[in-house]
Design an enzyme around this catalytic site. Structure first.
Site: not given
Ligand code: HDE
Length: 677
Positions: A362, A148, A75, A339
């Protein structure tokens, strides 16, 4: 463009408190020393060596050297705006969350849209899942709904997330391709991780190439809990429904736009907000009683499943309006720390294993990416006061007064004090848990194909065509014959028909697998029927000298009055004169403009038919036509339509009688005519 005044907003006031206006101010160093010369390094003589003592040059360059923070690992490409949220009626029966009680209360929000796969500079119209991540600045603290634009996810357990992301990112040996899933590693992952079957259908649909941020749905994806004052909980899923309807680009268009305007989405939102407009979504919830947890043929804790709206209705409970752009993208959009673990009393987690892992990830990533005290930045701090005994760390700029910095204490009467749950103290929902420690996927999580098939069953014929084409493109770019074959068998578990079409296209054998027996459909999953709205659509008006002034003005005035945005285009960017002293100054020439940037074009014609022979006019019309968009032309332009062989085709309208505008507006409202080619 001049900014329109906005209503007061507590978050905006707070950000303003920390803002600095540099306009018309003297130039100083960070230490406040006035700078007399910012263009020359201190040297020993005009042509002599530079001197180490030049503290001004050193400060400027070393700060510059540190201007970037690590981009988000996923992202990274994102864009945000502020707005407000208001609940339509109290949700007291379901939750004690303060911001969901009172329809007269406006809660400030910040929403960051993002793409998952690409780097920070990737083009915005590539095929990708979009982040839809919201921070509600409630009076009880921050609630983040980090979702999402697709209601399900690739995997069921977050421990697999690094594998998924490694597979989707550019391949490590050559860092190719950027911001694209069309490569071996990604499809190898999908073929070998069956739980992704449902998500693979969504990502191959037009959902992953949205027309605008404003035309995407948002989903919380996970199952959360709402908890009321009496402590009773319900399972809930969150939905954001765009007022502008769900609309997407077509693939050829999205690829070309990646070059023509890599900022296509942010430009759209930014311009509309600057023009005083808003992007609006309604918040919907699906609610399941605790007693019904096991009443479905899917597990409600499984994030690869949705709750079909026909089985669990979406109740619309409130409205979000985005109406304020950021002042500084780095300070706000880049440093925002969203978060899913930020919740307020009245909202709680469930045991969804994907959600649980996110709760760890997060915080961890933000401590690394933004820093120990990221929560104090203006974009991240809550609008309510916050006090605790956390201290120090890099870049601490809150000056905590006094000598007591521990709990329990007697010197300060044991303050800051713990808050009684009756007065808002957060208490985790007392869910009963029982089990042996085990690493295993629940049996109820293993049906991977029924909902993938449900999705396919729910698509209209043009949506099915687009999905088949998307698979053919993506798998056609896969070099490994083995991965292509595996994928055809994988698609074959969803639909033999789909897999066979794609197999033919990419030159491999038809599937040998058996398709899912699911025969139900869920009409709510299709994008085929959307409200017809023309507001904020963009029409390009093509002019040549001697165009019909009064007629063109009539068209433009009417479109504007319906909320359509107009841009004028011509051969050059100099004034173009029409008949009856009507003239316009083009916003773009055929060189700087492009048919790809408009939802429709209106070709106003001109007195010199040769002006059309440059090929540009034909190009504009042809591109609009192959992207299924409405086209309006003055009567004098009909010969070009004839030359292109598109006279009388659906959505191609000639301004030759009274009701042209009425038909043209209807065509604009429909937006695309997929049946015409
Ligand atoms: Fe994320 N995801 N994600 N994700 N995600 C990040 O956090 C993670 C998942 C989503 O505009 C990271 O600050 C794991 C689902 C958005 O700043 C990180 C898993 C969904 C954004 C991270 C998921 C999301 C992130 C990278 C599996 C939809 C951007 C930078 C369990 C519900 C937020 C950050 C923004 C961002 C980890 C799965 C949505 C690495 C471990 C499911 C919208 O922490």
């Amino acid at each position: 463009m001049e900014r329109k005044p906005k209503r007061p907003n507590r978050k905006a006031e707070q950000v303003e408190q920390f803002s600095r206006n540099n306009y018309n101010k003297p130039l100083t160093t960070n230490q406040g020393i006035s700078i007399a010369n910012d263009e020359n390094t201190l040297k020993a003589g005009e042509r002599g060596p530079s001197l180490l003592e030049d503290f001004m040059m050193r400060e400027k360059l070393s700060h510059f050297d540190r201007e970037r923070i690590p981009e988000r690992v996923v992202h990274a490409r994102g864009y945000g705006a502020y707005g407000t949220f208001r609940v339509y009626e109290s949700q007291k029966a379901l939750t004690k969350a303060h911001f969901l009680q009172d329809p007269s209360l406006e809660t400030p929000v910040f929403l960051r849209f993002s793409e998952v796969a690409g780097s920070k500079g990737a083009a915005e119209t590539v095929r990708d899942v979009r982040g839809f991540a919201l921070k509600f600045y409630t009076e009880e603290g921050n609630f983040d709904l980090v979702g999402n634009n697709i209601p399900v996810f690739f995997i069921q357990d977050g421990v697999k997330f690094p594998d998924l992301i490694h597979a989707v990112k550019p391949e490590p040996n050559n860092e190719i391709p950027q911001a694209s899933t069309a490569h071996d590693n990604f499809w190898d992952f999908i073929a070998n991780n069956e739980e992704s079957a449902h998500m693979m259908m969504w990502i191959m649909s037009d959902r992953t190439i949205p027309r605008s941020f404003r035309t995407m749905e948002g989903f919380g994806v996970h199952t959360f809990r709402l908890v009321n004052e009496a402590g009773k909980a319900h399972f809930v899923k969150f939905h954001w429904k765009p007022k502008a309807g769900i609309h997407s680009l077509v693939w050829d268009e999205s690829q070309k736009l990646s070059g023509i305007d890599p900022d296509f989405h942010r430009r759209d939102l930014w311009n509309i907000i600057e023009a005083g407009g808003e992007a609006v979504w309604e918040l919907g919830i699906q609610v399941i009683e605790e007693k019904d947890e096991f009443s479905f043929d899917f597990d409600i804790l499984d994030s690869t499943k949705l709750w079909p709206e026909e089985e669990v209705a979406v109740r619309i409970i409130g409205e979000m309006r985005l109406n304020r752009n950021v002042e500084n993208v780095f300070a706000e959009t880049e440093q925002v720390a969203l978060h899913p673990g930020n919740i307020v009393p009245g909202i709680d987690f469930t045991d969804d294993p994907l959600l649980q892992t996110r709760l760890f990830s997060y915080t961890d990533t933000q401590l690394y990416r933004v820093g120990t005290n990221h929560q104090d930045l203006p974009i991240n701090r809550p609008i309510c006061p916050f006090h605790n005994n956390q201290r120090d760390g890099a870049m601490r700029y809150i000056v905590d007064k006094g000598k007591v910095n521990y709990h329990k204490n007697s010197l300060w009467n044991n303050t800051p004090y713990e808050v009684n749950p009756k007065k808002g103290g957060f208490v985790t929902y007392p869910e009963k848990v029982n089990g042996v420690k085990i690493r295993k996927t629940a049996k109820s999580f293993v049906n991977h194909y029924s909902q993938a098939r449900l999705f396919w069953n729910s698509m209209s014929s043009w949506e099915r065509d687009h999905i088949a084409n998307a698979f053919s493109f993506e798998l056609g770019k896969v070099m490994s014959k083995s991965v292509r074959k595996q994928m055809i068998n994988q698609i074959g578990r969803v639909s033999t028909e789909l897999a066979t079409v794609v197999a033919k296209q990419i030159g491999v054998q038809p599937p040998t697998t058996t398709e899912s027996k699911e025969r139900r459909s869920s009409p709510a999953l299709s994008m085929a029927h959307q409200p017809e709205s023309v507001q904020w659509l963009k029409v390009g008006v093509l002019l040549t000298e001697g165009f019909d002034g009064p007629e063109t003005k009539r068209v433009v005035d009417r479109l504007k009055s319906e909320g359509v945005q107009i841009e004028y285009l011509s051969e050059k960017q100099a004034k173009v004169d029409g008949t009856d002293q009507v003239s316009f100054i083009p916003d773009a020439s055929f060189l700087t403009g492009s048919p790809l940037l408009y939802d429709s074009i209106y070709v106003a014609g001109g007195k010199n038919p040769d002006a059309y022979s440059v090929g540009q006019m034909d190009y504009f019309i042809r591109e609009q036509f192959i992207h299924y968009k409405p086209i309006g032309v003055a009567k004098s332009v009909e010969p070009i339509l004839r030359k292109l062989g598109i006279v009388g085709k659906e959505g191609v309208l000639v301004n030759q009688n009274e009701d042209f505008l009425q038909h043209y507006l209807r065509a604009l409202g429909k937006q695309r005519f997929f049946a015409r080619i």
